[in-house]
Enzyme design. Structure first.
Site, short mmCIF file in Angstrom:
data_model
loop_
_atom_site.label_atom_id
_atom_site.label_comp_id
_atom_site.label_asym_id
_atom_site.label_seq_id
_atom_site.Cartn_x
_atom_site.Cartn_y
_atom_site.Cartn_z
N TYR A 51 0.83 -1.21 0.00
CA TYR A 51 0.00 0.00 0.00
C TYR A 51 0.86 1.26 0.00
O TYR A 51 0.36 2.34 -0.29
CB TYR A 51 -0.93 0.04 1.21
CG TYR A 51 -1.93 -1.08 1.29
CD1 TYR A 51 -2.10 -2.00 0.26
CD2 TYR A 51 -2.73 -1.23 2.43
CE1 TYR A 51 -3.03 -3.02 0.35
CE2 TYR A 51 -3.65 -2.26 2.52
CZ TYR A 51 -3.79 -3.15 1.49
OH TYR A 51 -4.71 -4.17 1.59
N LYS A 76 1.38 -6.40 6.07
CA LYS A 76 1.42 -7.65 5.30
C LYS A 76 2.75 -7.82 4.56
O LYS A 76 3.31 -6.84 4.03
CB LYS A 76 0.27 -7.67 4.29
CG LYS A 76 -1.10 -7.38 4.89
CD LYS A 76 -2.20 -7.47 3.85
CE LYS A 76 -3.50 -6.94 4.38
NZ LYS A 76 -3.53 -5.45 4.42
N HIS A 109 0.56 -11.58 2.55
CA HIS A 109 -0.42 -10.86 1.74
C HIS A 109 -1.04 -11.73 0.65
O HIS A 109 -2.22 -11.59 0.31
CB HIS A 109 0.24 -9.63 1.11
CG HIS A 109 -0.72 -8.55 0.71
ND1 HIS A 109 -0.34 -7.25 0.54
CD2 HIS A 109 -2.04 -8.57 0.48
CE1 HIS A 109 -1.39 -6.52 0.19
NE2 HIS A 109 -2.44 -7.30 0.14
#
Length: 277
Positions: A51, A76, A109
């Protein structure tokens, strides 16, 4: 707003019944959005290396003034960092970017099956947990077969499996597997983004019956199925709305009707007979 209700994970840790997603919340505006969510009562914050906003989430945690032990920060492991040593190094990188002394929930993830190193990563995560750098460990986007492999090979059951879940994709078989093994289901894309879900007549009818918004009706569906949704919004009003789903209860037939959207069934329910909870 008070903090949101919690459940207990299979490792004894607390875990909110609803969390806050941070995908695409970056820069100063991202920090403000996450800090605002904490102020609105969210205690579960979901970020990831991919992200690109671990630093923003960590800054929001520090800015919030909320006791660190009252917040649960998830990040993650990216697919490119699969492997035992790579996972250890990646976790330390996340801690540095977050500016925190521990990760509360660390997830793989993606299983990255073509590389087939997720078992090595899982063993590294067990070590990180045992060393106290990580509190709880889990996975994301894992199938039943992959979960079984982790459990059988290491004896350690993931605390959480974060998967795509919404009324168009209710994940009944996987949720049943999770329930049998004490794995908490966590829902990404809980509102089926870029879809017509919130415009579905059944969603609108159920929402109207309870005097809530379609979004609230869908998020309540997640909660009643035993899954923790992590909706994302940068807007304070919607953050509060998304969290305000614990003052009403869907009937069993309403939960079923929303789940039946996966198969396109028509809903026969009569919302006018609903009793306010």
């Amino acid at each position: 707003m008070t903090s949101l209700p919690t459940v207990t994970l299979n490792d004894g840790a607390w875990f909110p019944e609803l969390g806050f997603g941070t995908y695409n919340l970056t820069g100063d505006e991202g920090v403000d959005a996450v800090a605002g969510a904490i102020a609105a009562g969210y205690r579960l914050l979901d970020t990831a290396v991919n992200y690109g906003n671990e630093a923003e989430v960590g800054e929001a945690v520090r800015r919030s003034g909320v006791d660190r032990d009252a917040l649960l920060v998830t990040t993650k492991l990216p697919g490119r960092d699969h492997g035992y040593d790579e996972t250890i190094a990646s976790a330390h990188g996340s801690l540095e970017r977050l500016g925190l002394d521990r990760i509360d929930l660390y997830l793989i993830h993606w299983p990255n099956p073509s590389v087939d190193k997720y078992l090595d990563s899982w063993r590294a995560m067990i070590r990180l947990r045992d060393e106290g750098l990580v509190r709880s460990i889990g996975v994301s986007n894992f199938t039943e077969a992959m979960l079984t492999r982790l459990i059988d090979e290491t004896g350690v059951t993931p605390a959480v499996n974060q998967v795509e879940m919404h009324p168009y994709f209710p994940q009944a078989a996987l949720r049943a597997y999770h329930a049998e093994r004490g794995i908490r289901t966590e829902s990404w894309s809980p509102l089926a983004r870029r879809s017509e879900l919130l415009a579905e007549k059944v969603v609108g009818d159920i929402a109207a019956a309870h005097g809530v918004t379609p979004t609230q009706a869908v998020l309540r569906w997640h909660v009643q199925l035993g899954s923790t949704p992590i909706p994302k919004s940068a807007h304070a009003g919607r953050q509060r709305e998304n969290a305000d789903v614990f003052g009403f209860t869907l009937r069993d037939d309403e939960v079923t009707a929303l789940s039946d959207l996966e198969r396109g069934r028509l809903w026969d329910g009569d919302p006018d007979t609903h009793e306010e909870m």
